[in-house]
Design a protein around this motif. Sequence first.
Motif, PDB file in Angstrom:
ATOM      1  N   SER A 219     -22.205  -1.804  33.876  1.00  9.61           N
ATOM      2  CA  SER A 219     -21.835  -1.034  33.936  1.00  9.61           C
ATOM      3  C   SER A 219     -23.540  -0.137  34.670  1.00  9.61           C
ATOM      4  O   SER A 219     -24.047  -0.285  33.419  1.00  9.61           O
ATOM      5  N   ASN A 220     -23.385   0.701  34.588  1.00  9.09           N
ATOM      6  CA  ASN A 220     -23.966   1.887  34.945  1.00  9.09           C
ATOM      7  C   ASN A 220     -24.929   2.470  33.617  1.00  9.09           C
ATOM      8  O   ASN A 220     -25.227   2.651  32.515  1.00  9.09           O
ATOM      9  N   ALA A 221     -23.686   2.402  32.745  1.00  5.51           N
ATOM     10  CA  ALA A 221     -23.136   3.075  31.164  1.00  5.51           C
ATOM     11  C   ALA A 221     -24.420   1.429  30.378  1.00  5.51           C
ATOM     12  O   ALA A 221     -25.395   2.300  29.779  1.00  5.51           O
ATOM     13  N   ASP A 222     -23.706   0.704  31.230  1.00  4.74           N
ATOM     14  CA  ASP A 222     -23.955  -0.632  29.474  1.00  4.74           C
ATOM     15  C   ASP A 222     -26.010  -0.172  30.170  1.00  4.74           C
ATOM     16  O   ASP A 222     -26.717  -0.879  28.793  1.00  4.74           O
ATOM     17  N   LEU A 224     -27.978   1.854  31.419  1.00  2.00           N
ATOM     18  CA  LEU A 224     -28.493   2.981  30.979  1.00  2.00           C
ATOM     19  C   LEU A 224     -29.129   2.828  29.369  1.00  2.00           C
ATOM     20  O   LEU A 224     -29.844   3.287  28.597  1.00  2.00           O
ATOM     21  N   ARG A 225     -28.163   1.964  28.326  1.00  2.00           N
ATOM     22  CA  ARG A 225     -28.506   1.684  26.987  1.00  2.00           C
ATOM     23  C   ARG A 225     -29.774   0.779  26.991  1.00  2.00           C
ATOM     24  O   ARG A 225     -30.963   1.286  25.731  1.00  2.00           O
ATOM     25  N   TRP A 257     -32.227   5.602  40.939  1.00  2.00           N
ATOM     26  CA  TRP A 257     -31.678   6.738  39.641  1.00  2.00           C
ATOM     27  C   TRP A 257     -33.523   7.323  39.469  1.00  2.00           C
ATOM     28  O   TRP A 257     -34.882   6.983  39.805  1.00  2.00           O
ATOM     29  N   GLN A 263     -31.128  15.232  33.112  1.00  2.00           N
ATOM     30  CA  GLN A 263     -30.138  13.850  33.758  1.00  2.00           C
ATOM     31  C   GLN A 263     -30.454  13.056  34.492  1.00  2.00           C
ATOM     32  O   GLN A 263     -31.514  13.070  35.524  1.00  2.00           O
ATOM     33  N   TRP A 264     -29.851  11.887  34.206  1.00  2.00           N
ATOM     34  CA  TRP A 264     -29.925  10.513  35.072  1.00  2.00           C
ATOM     35  C   TRP A 264     -29.247  11.242  36.043  1.00  2.00           C
ATOM     36  O   TRP A 264     -27.762  11.069  36.400  1.00  2.00           O
ATOM     37  N   ASP A 274     -24.466  12.916  40.067  1.00  2.00           N
ATOM     38  CA  ASP A 274     -25.071  12.394  38.875  1.00  2.00           C
ATOM     39  C   ASP A 274     -24.325  10.745  38.636  1.00  2.00           C
ATOM     40  O   ASP A 274     -23.589  10.481  38.951  1.00  2.00           O
ATOM     41  N   PRO A 277     -21.020   7.103  34.996  1.00  2.00           N
ATOM     42  CA  PRO A 277     -21.253   5.762  33.679  1.00  2.00           C
ATOM     43  C   PRO A 277     -20.480   4.608  33.817  1.00  2.00           C
ATOM     44  O   PRO A 277     -20.822   3.617  33.569  1.00  2.00           O
ATOM     45  N   GLN A 278     -18.944   4.686  34.937  1.00  2.00           N
ATOM     46  CA  GLN A 278     -18.124   3.294  34.944  1.00  2.00           C
ATOM     47  C   GLN A 278     -18.579   2.379  36.044  1.00  2.00           C
ATOM     48  O   GLN A 278     -17.437   1.971  36.336  1.00  2.00           O
TER      49      GLN A 278
END
Length: 445
Positions: A219-222, A224-225, A257, A263-264, A274, A277-278
């Motif tokens: 995911s995007n959240a993954d 992004l880490r 991106w 803010q991303w 925005d 994230p998911q």
Amino acid sequence: MLNPDLTDEQLRASIAHELLTARDRTGGLTDCLDDNELTTQHSTLMSPLVWDLAHIVNQEELWLLRNVGGRESMYPQIDPLYDAFEHPRSERPSLPLLAPAEARAYGHEVRGRVLDLLDGVRLTGAPLLEAGFAFGLIAQHEQQHDETMLITHQLRAGAAVLTAPAPPPAPGDVLPAEVVIAAGPFTMGTDTEPWALDNERPAHQVDLPAFAIDTVPVSNADYLRFVEDGGYEQPSWWSPQGWEHRMAAQLSAPLFWTHEDGQWLRRRFGRTEDLPPQEPVLHVTWYEADAYARWAGRRLPTEAEWEKAARYDPATGRSRRFPWGDAAPTEQHANLGQRHLQPAPVGSYPEGASPHGVRQLIGDVWEWTASDFTPYPGFRAWPYREYSEVFFPAPGEAAPYKVLRGGSFAVAPVACRGTFRNWDYPIRRQIFAGFRTARDAGSGA
């Protein structure tokens, strides 16, 4: 997607439906722009949209009216203009291309003749006509160019011109991070899919050790880490070629991106929003996917691992057409056909899961694999070398392309199945590509 058990009447109706569906989509991608936008090259990676518009028709005329129907070329003087191998994309804006109105008229004329041909031709006997293969080839070709044109829409500057509803939310059930696939053989590729292309053939046995694969795409959240942990600054996570490209191209995050005021954000078809994230991460190179996998202590799955996770049914020992079975995809199975203009959240489409419970293997994002694009054992180029064979590595040379699997939200069902193989250079990221990761699971799994 063609059902292999249709009657002759149903087959003709299915072919007509696929051809008309593709042309409607082509119209939607081009009628929304004025002539200047259609003739502009929005990116050096892509053709002007007006080239795609006429190239689609020229291939339809070549394969259906000439090769199947035995007719003479309608406009032989334009054939070289729309030969993808004669003129690279960088040259196409300078060619004397048909104007948008001329390209549309050409398309209308050819399509009318093709539908007349479909009414009378025998869909059996000759290899090109068996199960309507030549017509399926053209329907897939047009839909593949529609995806290419949608990529051009994403790359173009200017106001948004495309709209679509957002995909539904994921069901929210708790999923395991990974699924283990037991060691053993399975049937890879196909001999029975009526409209499968040459690089999907022949079916052959592949014996794999046990492996684990992500239940859902990264995911995007993954991702992004990885970005915020300095993943783009640490050469240890990158292959030597990947680090060289990361430095030369100054990569610091996926394409589209941006980071503003803490803010991303991401740009999607002319709109800035925005970062969701998911959603599965999108617009990353193979090198970025490989670096993330190393950072996560994992690796990219091989093409064979991906296909076994998608198709192999341990209860029956057979390989399915799709993860969920042999039936054509519906809106409950997968995000396909530009129904939405973005991937669905990770964990979506439980009805589309594989027998092992792996989700979103079809649709949403193309998935980079670890594998080079090479022919299967017993490969035979058909019906023309330029579809696949010319992209395979020459003997003794490194393979230039990596394999992607599964299709994206931009892929039509007619051009997507469990055996379908896509390929591109590992530096490409304008394509709708993401990935999932894998690991060795040991002999005891």
